[in-house]
Motif scaffolding. Structure first.
Motif, PDB file in Angstrom:
ATOM      1  N   UNK A 136      42.807  -3.703 -11.166  1.00 40.92           N
ATOM      2  CA  UNK A 136      42.996  -3.531  -9.729  1.00 40.92           C
ATOM      3  C   UNK A 136      41.825  -4.129  -8.955  1.00 40.92           C
ATOM      4  N   UNK A 137      40.632  -3.997  -9.538  1.00 42.51           N
ATOM      5  CA  UNK A 137      39.453  -4.573  -8.899  1.00 42.51           C
ATOM      6  C   UNK A 137      39.576  -6.085  -8.787  1.00 42.51           C
ATOM      7  N   UNK A 138      40.085  -6.722  -9.854  1.00 44.11           N
ATOM      8  CA  UNK A 138      40.283  -8.171  -9.833  1.00 44.11           C
ATOM      9  C   UNK A 138      41.292  -8.556  -8.761  1.00 44.11           C
ATOM     10  N   UNK A 139      42.397  -7.775  -8.661  1.00 38.71           N
ATOM     11  CA  UNK A 139      43.411  -8.066  -7.646  1.00 38.71           C
ATOM     12  C   UNK A 139      42.833  -7.940  -6.235  1.00 38.71           C
ATOM     13  N   UNK A 140      42.036  -6.889  -6.014  1.00 37.71           N
ATOM     14  CA  UNK A 140      41.430  -6.681  -4.694  1.00 37.71           C
ATOM     15  C   UNK A 140      40.476  -7.820  -4.338  1.00 37.71           C
ATOM     16  N   UNK A 141      39.648  -8.217  -5.317  1.00 33.93           N
ATOM     17  CA  UNK A 141      38.708  -9.313  -5.066  1.00 33.93           C
ATOM     18  C   UNK A 141      39.435 -10.638  -4.842  1.00 33.93           C
ATOM     19  N   UNK A 142      40.545 -10.840  -5.582  1.00 32.07           N
ATOM     20  CA  UNK A 142      41.330 -12.063  -5.411  1.00 32.07           C
ATOM     21  C   UNK A 142      41.931 -12.130  -4.013  1.00 32.07           C
ATOM     22  N   UNK A 143      42.479 -10.999  -3.533  1.00 30.07           N
ATOM     23  CA  UNK A 143      43.053 -10.971  -2.183  1.00 30.07           C
ATOM     24  C   UNK A 143      41.976 -11.211  -1.130  1.00 30.07           C
ATOM     25  N   UNK A 144      40.794 -10.630  -1.353  1.00 32.58           N
ATOM     26  CA  UNK A 144      39.705 -10.854  -0.399  1.00 32.58           C
ATOM     27  C   UNK A 144      39.282 -12.321  -0.390  1.00 32.58           C
ATOM     28  N   UNK A 145      39.230 -12.924  -1.579  1.00 41.73           N
ATOM     29  CA  UNK A 145      38.841 -14.336  -1.679  1.00 41.73           C
ATOM     30  C   UNK A 145      39.830 -15.228  -0.935  1.00 41.73           C
ATOM     31  N   UNK A 146      41.130 -14.902  -1.017  1.00 44.36           N
ATOM     32  CA  UNK A 146      42.143 -15.733  -0.373  1.00 44.36           C
ATOM     33  C   UNK A 146      41.997 -15.762   1.141  1.00 44.36           C
ATOM     34  N   UNK A 147      41.535 -14.648   1.719  1.00 41.65           N
ATOM     35  CA  UNK A 147      41.406 -14.584   3.180  1.00 41.65           C
ATOM     36  C   UNK A 147      39.989 -14.904   3.659  1.00 41.65           C
ATOM     37  N   UNK A 148      39.072 -15.076   2.708  1.00 37.06           N
ATOM     38  CA  UNK A 148      37.695 -15.415   3.077  1.00 37.06           C
ATOM     39  C   UNK A 148      37.579 -16.907   3.362  1.00 37.06           C
ATOM     40  N   UNK A 149      36.943 -17.248   4.460  1.00 41.17           N
ATOM     41  CA  UNK A 149      36.761 -18.655   4.803  1.00 41.17           C
ATOM     42  C   UNK A 149      35.818 -19.331   3.807  1.00 41.17           C
ATOM     43  N   UNK A 150      36.137 -20.571   3.510  1.00 40.47           N
ATOM     44  CA  UNK A 150      35.286 -21.320   2.573  1.00 40.47           C
ATOM     45  C   UNK A 150      33.883 -21.506   3.116  1.00 40.47           C
ATOM     46  N   UNK A 151      33.743 -21.490   4.438  1.00 41.79           N
ATOM     47  CA  UNK A 151      32.419 -21.682   5.050  1.00 41.79           C
ATOM     48  C   UNK A 151      31.570 -20.411   5.006  1.00 41.79           C
ATOM     49  N   UNK A 152      32.161 -19.311   4.569  1.00 42.18           N
ATOM     50  CA  UNK A 152      31.395 -18.058   4.432  1.00 42.18           C
ATOM     51  C   UNK A 152      30.670 -18.098   3.085  1.00 42.18           C
ATOM     52  N   UNK A 153      29.640 -18.917   3.021  1.00 35.85           N
ATOM     53  CA  UNK A 153      28.957 -19.167   1.744  1.00 35.85           C
ATOM     54  C   UNK A 153      28.394 -17.895   1.130  1.00 35.85           C
ATOM     55  N   UNK A 154      27.874 -17.006   1.956  1.00 36.32           N
ATOM     56  CA  UNK A 154      27.273 -15.777   1.416  1.00 36.32           C
ATOM     57  C   UNK A 154      28.317 -14.944   0.669  1.00 36.32           C
TER      58      UNK A 154
END
Length: 291
Positions: free
Chosen positions: A78-96
């Motif tokens: 579930x943690x992987x799924x949550x992180x994957x969903x967050x990654x999909x909506x995170x802008x590529x320019x949000x380097x941090x």
């Protein structure tokens, strides 16, 4: 003679404009390449997360005769799924945040590797399973502790980087002006305040168009020009300001001037002027008005 001097000056100006244009275009190209690289890195990271999610799905289909290990595996899945969903909506320019998600991926992988080893051990004996589960739990807590320590270090580093990239006001001067915009020390003649300042050089600050917001509070704690309705966003809320000024920053030291009109005769005492840019307070200066 005058004509020759004029031609030389024109040629020098043309050369200077050409140099500035060259550096501007080169900077834009570098930014474009950086953004493309960030997009590529995000896509790669997303593929790695998706592969990891598929691996977790495969392990869930195994007959794991240990409720504790099964629960830990489900939580990590579930943690992987949550992180994957967050990654999909995170802008590529949000380097941090992208860097943080990359570190999270490494942590989850290390945990999963240990889970796989434990699952293989289940095929040996129940006694060995018990011992391995105890070891896994201990190691899981160690990994979690390390991840927390890394997160704290990243937070501290992010704060240091943020402070280093903040602009800073220097050489602050306030001048009371009368209705003819001339300097005056007579309280009853003061119509406005002129604020002269310098923004220090900072090559780590992101260049571009910015807006300076100024809040001036009188000795009674009242914000000057609050009735104008000027506001800006600061610390999760819109707050009023006395004046604002748009400018372009390129990393070099620049000077500016802002004015705050007085709706009534100012009171004598200590005032305070606070400057804000990019959601940060970059200068706070007290000044005194006397009769």
């Amino acid at each position: 003679m005058k004509k020759s001097v004029a031609i030389i000056i024109i040629l020098l100006l043309a050369a200077a404009i050409g140099v500035l244009l060259f550096f501007h275009l080169r900077q834009r190209e570098e930014v474009k390449e950086m953004v493309e690289q960030m997009e590529f890195e995000k896509e790669q990271l997303q593929e790695e997360y998706e592969d990891l999610a598929i691996q977790f799905d495969g392990y869930q289909n195994l007959d794991i005769k240990n409720d504790s290990l099964q629960d830990l595996l489900s939580k990590e899945q579930q943690r992987v799924q949550d992180l994957l969903e967050e990654l999909r909506v995170t802008r590529a320019t949000n380097a941090r945040r992208i860097a943080e998600l990359k570190k999270e991926l490494a942590t989850v992988r290390s945990v999963m590797v240990e889970y796989v080893r434990q699952i293989d051990s289940l095929n040996v004996t129940n006694a060995q399973l018990t011992r391995e589960n105890e070891h896994l739990t201990q190691q899981y807590h160690e990994v979690s502790t390390q991840a927390q320590q890394l997160q704290e270090e990243k937070t501290q580093l992010t704060e240091v980087v943020k402070r280093a990239s903040m602009l800073e006001i220097t050489n602050f001067v306030v001048t009371p002006l009368n209705k003819r915009d001339r300097k005056t020390r007579v309280l009853s003649q003061m119509e406005k305040f002129q604020f002269d300042y310098t923004i220090a050089k900072n090559i780590t600050c992101t260049p571009g168009n910015k807006t300076m917001y100024l809040r001036v509070v009188n000795p009674n704690g009242e914000l000057l020009n609050e009735d104008k309705g000027y506001t800006f966003f600061f610390e999760s809320a819109d707050i009023p300001c006395s004046a604002f000024h748009a400018f372009e920053y390129a990393g070099e030291e620049i000077s500016g001037t802002m004015y705050v009109s007085l709706s009534a005769e100012p009171v004598q005492g200590f005032y305070n002027a606070d400057f804000f840019v990019d959601g940060n307070m970059i200068g706070s200066f007290p000044f005194q008005i006397r009769k």
